[in-house]
Design an enzyme around this catalytic site. Structure first.
Site, PDB file in Angstrom:
ATOM      1  N   GLY B 250       7.730  -3.881   7.850  1.00 21.60           N
ATOM      2  CA  GLY B 250       6.572  -3.198   8.427  1.00 21.60           C
ATOM      3  C   GLY B 250       5.448  -4.188   8.694  1.00 21.60           C
ATOM      4  N   PHE B 251       4.982  -4.837   7.632  1.00 22.52           N
ATOM      5  CA  PHE B 251       3.981  -5.906   7.720  1.00 22.52           C
ATOM      6  C   PHE B 251       2.681  -5.445   8.371  1.00 22.52           C
ATOM      7  CE2 PHE B 251       8.286  -7.770   8.117  1.00 22.52           C
ATOM      8  CZ  PHE B 251       8.354  -8.323   6.853  1.00 22.52           C
ATOM      9  N   ARG B 641      -0.452  -6.588 -13.644  1.00 25.92           N
ATOM     10  CA  ARG B 641       0.844  -6.250 -14.232  1.00 25.92           C
ATOM     11  C   ARG B 641       1.955  -6.379 -13.194  1.00 25.92           C
ATOM     12  NH1 ARG B 641       2.707  -2.607 -18.355  1.00 25.92           N
ATOM     13  NH2 ARG B 641       0.645  -1.727 -18.645  1.00 25.92           N
ATOM     14  N   GLN B 651       8.795 -11.015  -2.874  1.00 31.17           N
ATOM     15  CA  GLN B 651       7.588 -10.816  -2.070  1.00 31.17           C
ATOM     16  C   GLN B 651       6.821 -12.124  -1.925  1.00 31.17           C
ATOM     17  OE1 GLN B 651       6.970  -8.386  -0.171  1.00 31.17           O
ATOM     18  NE2 GLN B 651       5.842  -6.787  -1.210  1.00 31.17           N
ATOM     19  N   GLY B 715      -1.047  -5.981  -6.879  1.00 28.98           N
ATOM     20  CA  GLY B 715      -0.348  -6.072  -5.601  1.00 28.98           C
ATOM     21  C   GLY B 715      -0.023  -7.507  -5.221  1.00 28.98           C
ATOM     22  N   VAL B 716       1.148  -7.689  -4.597  1.00 29.37           N
ATOM     23  CA  VAL B 716       1.637  -9.038  -4.275  1.00 29.37           C
ATOM     24  C   VAL B 716       2.126  -9.161  -2.826  1.00 29.37           C
ATOM     25  CG1 VAL B 716       2.316  -9.570  -6.643  1.00 29.37           C
ATOM     26  CG2 VAL B 716       3.953  -8.412  -5.124  1.00 29.37           C
ATOM     27  N   GLY B 717       1.924  -8.135  -2.016  1.00 21.85           N
ATOM     28  CA  GLY B 717       2.546  -8.117  -0.686  1.00 21.85           C
ATOM     29  C   GLY B 717       2.032  -9.175   0.270  1.00 21.85           C
ATOM     30  N   GLU B 718       0.778  -9.534   0.140  1.00 22.15           N
ATOM     31  CA  GLU B 718       0.193 -10.399   1.163  1.00 22.15           C
ATOM     32  C   GLU B 718      -0.306 -11.742   0.634  1.00 22.15           C
ATOM     33  OE1 GLU B 718      -1.991  -7.423   4.078  1.00 22.15           O
ATOM     34  OE2 GLU B 718      -1.602  -6.511   2.139  1.00 22.15           O
TER      35      GLU B 718
END
Lengths: 348, 756
Positions: B250-251, B641, B651, B715-718
């Site tokens: 998706g990004f 966490r 990721q 969060g680690v997506g970006e």
């Protein structure tokens, strides 16, 4: 995509007959043609599928010592044929540096020779292109052209031929065998592709309906096996066309270059052989000064066609690198990153 | 439309007891590698037709004519949707109802706003017929001169950047800070336009049943999509049923439903049959958002001690001619370095492209490569090692707001990654290192950061009479692993082993899980799940502790804890009762509970919340040919966490590879006259192949954050992109002494720069 006839002839003669009509195109694995058709760049009304023609998928040694490679031999099969790798290592390295593993598994020898340019303006049907539409003009000329030709181009077309495979082949005097309505003929590979001149759409010397059935490497091509390399600079390590590439093959005896072969890729509308450079090298000692002289000679006629003057400089450095590496000797195995400048380098 | 997903139940994927923190492999992995995971375009309802978009090949002007008759004559073509022949919409697609409503091209006029814009849709019995029908439309245009690039026209100050951020931020006295500098680094960087290239292009299968609509489409935000589609078609959001169990990436491009997806719904309405519409790769380059080009000037002032006196970060970006999205590139300078004066500002230019939108780390990625390059330049100007320079100027509080950080383990990230990399041996000056083969070797670093964002999400938890649990939430798995990580949180929230849990997700019929964006999905939905589970456990506890036949009767203030499908007295864990027994005695088939997750405004006003990291890169450069090869990357990240270390590692690898791509490969090439994108395909739009990706080391640094949300997730997506792009670029400089300020770094600049 447009509707088209699809025929699968049983013999070469039937194929030639089927392909001799206007609008017909040969289809082998289609790794290039199908993309062109999907993009509306090529709109053949009939596809003549040659993939099942008998007898064209063999690699055979002929009585005169030359090697005959059927046009339907897959790129990957040829590149991994042990005898082929041993005798023509630069050709194998070039093959393995092209496209991706998946494409090499599909693509044929004949198809590779006839792949079309990757000029973005050729692929963009909204742009003017003299190849697609003779007389339309060339949008690449004042466009995004940092990767276009520096040798043999014309105001009508500055596109390059993208094949890696063809570069060492022209250096080694490869010959193509062609079947047509009037029988068989042969052509040096170097004479197959045309420079654009004022007819960029006329890309090869093939006549309508003619089919490449085999490629032949002469017996003498093996003489370079000990000193042959292909070096390719590209924008990523695989699945990218050459910015500039070079094939160098030397016959070294008693510490001197007896015979040299040199060709460049990514610089012109055809694989570019430099006999001027070869002559400078013949008889010389293998040393860097002479390589630089040869490189200058190879690019003597070069001029930028746009934002690409760097390619003239880069091409000379690649020539020097390819010659240096060839002189050092062909590696025992094709490098893990074939043709990459990172596959090997002389010690600092 | 029931959605049955056969997730893996193999024991190898299960852990017992605490599920969070376990490195479980993906529960949907086997479905995917065996081709059984059904993506949107894999659906073929009975009677389905194929729709193909005809796109404009001009970037600006009008469509004067379309040969609709020719297209309709083509065998198999059923209908052609054009501005003159389309279903009526209830809402103007150019209306701006909320900050997330972006204008879309739904054939509302003959105007062309950018190349690759939809100008008609051909609907046919086969994909091939529809494709040829689109060609036969042979459009004629009235062409206007396209505005292309960062110098295309008038420059103006945008009203806001990103979603509602101020376009200009001033902290301290920037003029005084610059004046106080004894050294000033003043450098301008350019980043290119980048386009979305998720493996799965945008696709939709739309089925109307009266005024109910069933759609299969990849979505990072199903509830948002429902709202938009409801408005456009004048039906209640609840009438729209979206299935989106799997996304092939998706990004950010699937965060908001795009124009082409809505065209698929319109086509189905027009012909009264199910319709499938899948974008071709080249059609992704326009209507689904992109990262705009930027030109960023950084002025970094330092004093004799190497302390920052000022950071002035100015970004020019492009946006579309018809809508407003402004990549917040300069905002990258707000949080990382403790300068007494920080000034960030943006200016914009309107060009004839689709509207730029969210693309993995929008603003953070573009801003980071410029900031981290400039910090590297400033460190060298001061004669200080780049890591030492960053530590000297470490921000103990968020510089622009003065807020303390909710947690910040960046020092540990620097230390761990530097040690693993061997940074201490780095010579200060460039072009000092060669390997045994003569390649130039360079080491570079960058700091990574990304805000800890949360949206609003909900979940519903159930414990059934058999003691098993169900968790339902309309979450989105873009490949990041939501099916797995959210199930882990679910199992823990209900005190169950994973094999006792049914996790349902990926459908708009389930509770709204918000948007999977901003690296905030696990935090948001995780909190919702945590609260839903707690609500159900509270109900069970109420039943048990109030029942004198229960061993838990009268647990009262001591309370109970849930583990292994049983409630235990907290003060005497030997006294316990199973969920099944509690429900059986109460005569209940099930108990359920709702939970929601969202940012806590009180905590947000008190703390700055960000994930951090440090990335180190090694490159080798051929000294003659200029070819660059990354040979090593080490990244250490502190992101609160970690729910699933395996998924997080993937990721972060992906982000770091994206950063490598940003520095060395990726770029959309646009013809400066026509505005057409010339490399709208995966052969010529270069992203790294496996052979370009070096050995990578990812370290996660433990970080306990009690403020950010109940589970402490950041969060680690970006974050993996930020820092990485700059680290690679800085390594190229360190190898060669050539500072390239236009990205990606091109071979010609290396060839000409390296000289003879």
């Amino acid at each position: 995509m447009m509707n088209f006839d699809y025929v699968r002839p049983a013999s070469v003669a039937d194929a030639i007959a089927a392909a001799s009509e206007k609008g017909a195109a040969y289809l082998a694995s289609g790794t290039n043609l199908l993309d062109l058709m999907k993009g509306g760049v090529s709109r053949p009304s009939r596809l003549v599928d040659v993939t099942r023609l008998p007898g064209l998928d063999r690699i055979e040694r002929l009585a005169d010592g030359s090697l005959r490679i059927g046009a339907l031999v897959r790129n990957a099969d040829l590149a991994h044929d042990a005898e082929f790798v041993r005798n023509y290592p630069a050709v194998a390295e070039a093959l393995l540096s092209g496209a991706s593993a998946q494409l090499r598994n599909a693509a044929t020898v004949g198809g590779n020779l006839l792949q079309r340019t990757r000029c973005a303006y050729f692929y963009d049907i909204g742009s003017a292109c003299n190849k697609r539409w003779p007389g339309a003009g060339c949008d690449a000329l004042d466009g995004e052209n940092r990767l276009h030709a520096v040798l043999g181009w014309s105001e009508g077309c500055i596109a390059t031929h993208p094949s890696d495979f063809c570069v060492p082949l022209v250096a080694l005097d490869a010959v193509v065998e062609i079947e047509g309505k009037d029988g068989r003929r042969e052509l040096p590979l170097e004479a197959l592709h045309r420079l654009p001149g004022d007819a960029p759409a006329h890309e090869t010397e093939l006549e309508r309906g003619e089919l490449i059935v085999a490629l032949r490497l002469p017996a003498a091509a093996q003489n370079f096996a000990a000193h042959a390399r292909y070096i390719k600079v590209r924008e990523r390590t695989s699945y990218a066309f050459a910015v500039v590439s070079a094939a160098a093959a030397l016959r070294i005896e008693d510490g001197a270059i007896r015979e040299a072969r040199l060709a460049l890729g990514g610089v012109a509308a055809k694989p570019w052989r430099s006999r001027e450079a070869e002559q400078l090298l013949a008889g010389a000692a293998p040393d860097a000064a002479r390589y630089r002289e040869a490189a200058r000679a190879a690019l003597a006629g070069a001029k930028p066609s746009g934002d690409n003057a760097f390619k003239i400089e880069l091409a000379q450095r690649i020539v020097v690198r390819a010659l240096s590496l060839a002189a050092q000797g062909t590696p025992a195995r094709v490098a893990a990153l074939p043709a990459s400048p990172f596959s090997s380098l002389p010690g600092a | 439309m029931t959605l049955e997903i056969n997730l893996t139940r193999d024991p190898a994927h299960l852990r017992h007891g605490s599920n969070m923190g376990q490195p479980l492999t993906r529960t949907d992995g086997i479905l995917k590698v065996t081709g059984k995971a059904r993506y949107a375009a894999d659906n073929h309802p009975a009677g389905m037709l194929y729709a193909v978009i005809a796109t404009s090949c001009i970037a600006r002007g009008r469509v004067k004519s379309l040969d609709v008759a020719a297209a309709k004559r083509h065998p198999g073509v059923v209908d052609v949707m054009t501005p003159a022949h389309k279903p009526e919409l209830a809402e103007d697609p150019d209306a701006k109802g909320n900050p997330f409503a972006f204008r879309m091209e739904l054939l509302q006029s003959d105007e062309v706003r950018y190349a690759n814009q939809a100008i008609a849709v051909v609907i046919a019995e086969t994909l091939e017929a529809a494709t040829e029908g689109a060609v036969l439309l042979s459009p004629h245009y009235q062409v206007e001169i396209a505005r292309v690039g960062l110098d295309a026209g008038e420059v103006y100050a945008p009203p806001v950047v990103g979603i509602g951020n101020p376009a200009e931020v001033v902290h301290g006295d920037i003029d005084a800070g610059l004046a106080a500098a004894t050294k000033l680094t003043d450098a301008t960087y350019e980043t290119p336009a980048q386009y979305h290239n998720a493996m799965e292009p945008h696709a939709i299968v739309a089925v109307w049943d009266g005024d109910r609509l069933f759609i299969d489409t990849p979505s990072q935000g199903m509830a948002f999509a429902q709202m938009r589609v409801a408005g456009l078609f004048g039906i209640p959001p609840g009438n729209i049923h979206i299935n989106s169990p799997f996304l092939g990436g998706g990004f950010g491009s699937k965060g908001l439903i795009s124009g082409p997806q809505v065209l698929g719904i319109m086509a189905a309405k027009l012909v009264g049959r199910p319709v499938k519409l899948v974008l071709r790769r080249s059609q992704m380059y326009g209507p689904v958002g992109h990262r705009p080009p930027t030109r960023q000037r950084l002025r970094i002032g330092t004093d004799d001690a190497g302390m920052l006196t000022a950071i002035d970060h100015h970004a020019r970006i492009t946006t579309s001619s018809f809508d407003d999205f402004y990549e917040p590139a300069a905002d990258a300078s707000h949080t990382l370095y403790a300068a007494p004066a920080i000034h960030t500002a943006h200016e914009a230019v309107r060009v004839d492209t689709g509207t730029p939108l969210f693309m993995r780390a929008p603003g953070e990625a573009t801003g980071s490569i410029a900031l981290e390059s400039a910090i590297d330049e400033a460190a060298f100007a001061c004669g200080i090692d780049p890591l030492e320079f960053r530590l000297k100027n470490y921000a103990e509080v968020e510089p622009t707001t003065g807020k303390p950080f909710s947690s910040k383990a960046l020092r540990q990230c620097y230390a761990k990654a530097a040690e693993r990399f061997g940074w201490a041996r780095r010579p200060l000056a460039p072009k000092q290192m060669r390997d045994e083969n003569g390649y130039l070797v360079g080491w570079g670093m960058g700091t990574a950061t990304f805000p800890a964002i949360m949206f609003q999400g909900n979940a519903r938890a159930v414990i059934r009479a058999d003691g098993r649990g169900v968790m339902e939430t309309g979450a989105h798995d873009m490949g990041q692993g939501a099916w797995t990580a959210l199930a882990q949180i679910s199992a823990d929230s209900l005190g169950l082993d994973l094999d006792q849990l049914t996790f349902r997700s990926g459908s708009s019929d389930l509770p709204d899980a918000g948007i999977a964006g901003g690296s905030g999905h696990t935090a948001t939905v995780g909190a919702a799940i945590h609260n839903a589970g707690a609500a159900v456990i509270a109900k069970l506890a109420e039943l048990a502790t109030a029942d004198e036949r229960s061993p838990l009767f009268g647990a009262g203030n001591a309370g109970v804890i849930a583990r292994g499908g049983r409630l235990h007295r907290r003060d005497d864990e030997a006294r316990s009762e199973s969920y099944a027994d509690i429900l059986a005695r109460a005569g209940l088939a099930e108990v359920d509970g709702m939970g929601s997750g969202a940012a806590d405004p009180a905590a947000q006003s008190q703390y700055a919340m960000h994930a951090h990291g440090a990335v180190f890169a090694e490159v080798k450069v051929d000294p003659d040919l200029g070819q660059i090869r990354a040979t090593r990357m080490v990244g250490a990240f502190a992101a609160g966490r970690i729910i699933n270390p395996l998924l997080v590692q993937s990721q972060l690898y992906g982000g770091m590879i994206w950063g490598l791509s940003f520095a060395l490969h990726e770029e959309a090439v646009m013809d400066h006259r026509s505005g057409r994108i010339l490399n709208a395909n995966l052969a010529e739009y270069h992203v790294p192949v496996n052979a370009d990706v070096p050995p990578m080391d990812v370290i996660t640094v433990d970080e306990h954050d009690p403020h950010v949300n109940p589970l402490g997730i950041k969060g680690v997506g970006e974050i993996g992109i930020t820092g990485s792009a700059g680290a690679v670029a800085n390594a190229v400089w360190h190898a060669t002494g050539i500072r390239i300020r236009r990205f990606p770094i091109r071979i010609e600049e290396m060839v000409m720069g390296l000289g003879d």
